[in-house]
Design a protein around this motif. Structure first.
Motif, PDB file in Angstrom:
ATOM      1  N   ASN A   1      13.413 -24.620 -27.173  1.00 47.33           N
ATOM      2  CA  ASN A   1      15.048 -23.959 -26.748  1.00 47.33           C
ATOM      3  C   ASN A   1      15.343 -23.840 -24.836  1.00 47.33           C
ATOM      4  OD1 ASN A   1      15.893 -21.346 -25.667  1.00 47.33           O
ATOM      5  ND2 ASN A   1      15.440 -20.366 -27.770  1.00 47.33           N
TER       6      ASN A   1
ATOM      7  N   HIS B   1      15.252 -19.525 -31.836  1.00 47.75           N
ATOM      8  CA  HIS B   1      16.122 -17.463 -31.412  1.00 47.75           C
ATOM      9  C   HIS B   1      15.406 -16.860 -30.898  1.00 47.75           C
ATOM     10  CE1 HIS B   1      18.072 -19.678 -34.736  1.00 47.75           C
ATOM     11  NE2 HIS B   1      16.897 -20.071 -35.858  1.00 47.75           N
ATOM     12  N   ASP B   2      14.545 -17.374 -29.708  1.00 48.05           N
ATOM     13  CA  ASP B   2      13.940 -16.474 -29.024  1.00 48.05           C
ATOM     14  C   ASP B   2      14.726 -16.523 -27.872  1.00 48.05           C
ATOM     15  OD1 ASP B   2      11.217 -16.032 -30.394  1.00 48.05           O
ATOM     16  OD2 ASP B   2      10.259 -17.849 -30.126  1.00 48.05           O
ATOM     17  N   GLU B   3      14.709 -15.116 -27.203  1.00 50.43           N
ATOM     18  CA  GLU B   3      15.594 -14.986 -25.914  1.00 50.43           C
ATOM     19  C   GLU B   3      14.836 -16.093 -24.496  1.00 50.43           C
ATOM     20  OE1 GLU B   3      17.859 -13.088 -24.890  1.00 50.43           O
ATOM     21  OE2 GLU B   3      18.515 -13.121 -27.108  1.00 50.43           O
TER      22      GLU B   3
END
Length: 342
Positions: free
Chosen positions: A105, A70-72
């Motif tokens: 990610n 969920h991190d940018e």
């Protein structure tokens, strides 16, 4: 050869990722390979002790920070620059390893690969090349990294995808096709029309024209080209259809006595069928166009898929995929110079 492995990222990390490394290290293809594990040293050692996994031959680079799904993407350069994903990429860039494997990610891995490890000289945009195991495996370029692309990017995707399929799958002249809504040369929007013209003129690839979505499953090409938006939809649609087929088959065989008998009669064939179309057999997606080997394993990878992602990284290094892409990029640059001088 040394493979740097991010064992902390992914839905099933660190248990499945660490198990995957241990399994890979025990395989013949990794006989002369060293491994560096990046992650929380205390957690890694505790897991290894509890499960009696021998990690004595592995180097461990400690960090207790994890970059989650969920991190940018840019957090790999900022708030999470000490995460296992970011640290692993910096180690790769410094030459402390030959390849990097992570379930992390996607956006952050792509961003970090581009900004930390850097692109191959002459490559304008790297791409995620997903291997789709249908009637015959093919590589989908791009499968999710770049939503907006132009015809030059598409052309370079074709060159990189062809280099990969030649090196890893031994296809002498990979068939390159542009994903489109029709086989005719006049089909598609502005991007497709411009890309078609560019690809048709290229001497560096074996361009066979457009390929429609319904032909991808039937070996319509070896390298399928599109932007990351369409590519990711194609990828997820095929994955979803595979899960649907698997669920329907299970329901059919559990429907009664006749289903159970049919299952027993077809058990061997079904196992072969599952293996052929199992994405875990291919392990991960190479990020092509980066100056070092980077493999993106699926976020939900279990040990088998992660083990095969590591196998893929080793194969890329042994076959010199990055070096071949560098050579092809140089050919492209020289061709452009000649055209300007003409």
């Amino acid at each position: 050869m040394r493979i740097i492995v991010d064992v902390m990222s992914g839905d099933n990390a660190p248990f499945e990722t660490l198990l995957g490394v241990c399994e890979a290290a025990a395989c013949d293809y990794a006989r002369d390979v060293d491994f560096t594990l990046v992650g929380d040293e205390n957690v890694i050692k505790k897991l290894a002790c509890e499960n009696k996994w021998d990690i004595s031959k592995f180097d461990v680079r400690h960090t207790d920070m994890v970059l989650d799904m969920h991190d940018e993407p840019m957090s790999v350069m900022k708030e999470k620059n000490d995460s296992s994903l970011a640290l692993g990429l910096r180690m790769l860039a410094r030459g402390e390893g030959d390849a990097f494997v992570s379930c992390g990610n996607t956006g952050a891995l792509f961003c970090g690969s581009t900004l930390i490890v850097k692109r191959v000289k002459g490559i304008q945009r790297a791409a995620i090349g997903a291997i789709l195991p249908l009637s015959k495996p093919f590589i989908l370029m791009d499968s999710g990294a770049s939503v907006k692309v132009n015809e030059d990017y598409i052309h370079q995707f074709a060159i990189m995808g062809s280099a990969y399929m030649r090196s890893i799958y031994g296809i002498e002249s990979p068939r390159v096709a542009l994903v489109n809504n029709g086989a005719e040369e006049t089909k598609g929007g502005e991007l497709q029309l411009a890309a078609y013209g560019k690809l048709k003129e290229s001497e560096l690839i074996n361009f066979i024209g457009n390929v429609e979505g319904n032909q991808l499953a039937f070996a319509g090409c070896d390298v399928a080209l599109t932007d990351g938006f369409v590519g990711n939809i194609v990828l997820k649609s095929i994955e979803g259809m595979g899960k649907l087929m698997s669920a329907e088959l299970k329901a059919m065989f559990k429907s009664g006595l006749s289903g159970a008998i049919a299952y027993l009669l077809l058990k061997k064939q079904l196992k072969n069928f599952k293996t052929k179309f199992d994405s875990a057999e291919h392990g991960g997606a190479p990020i092509l166009g980066i100056s070092k080997t980077v493999i993106k394993a699926h976020g939900s990878s279990k040990a088998k898929a992660f083990r095969n992602a590591i196998r893929q990284a080793i194969a890329c290094e042994r076959e010199g995929v990055v070096s071949i892409i560098e050579q092809e990029a140089q050919k492209l640059s020289e061709k452009k110079k000649r055209e300007k001088q003409a």
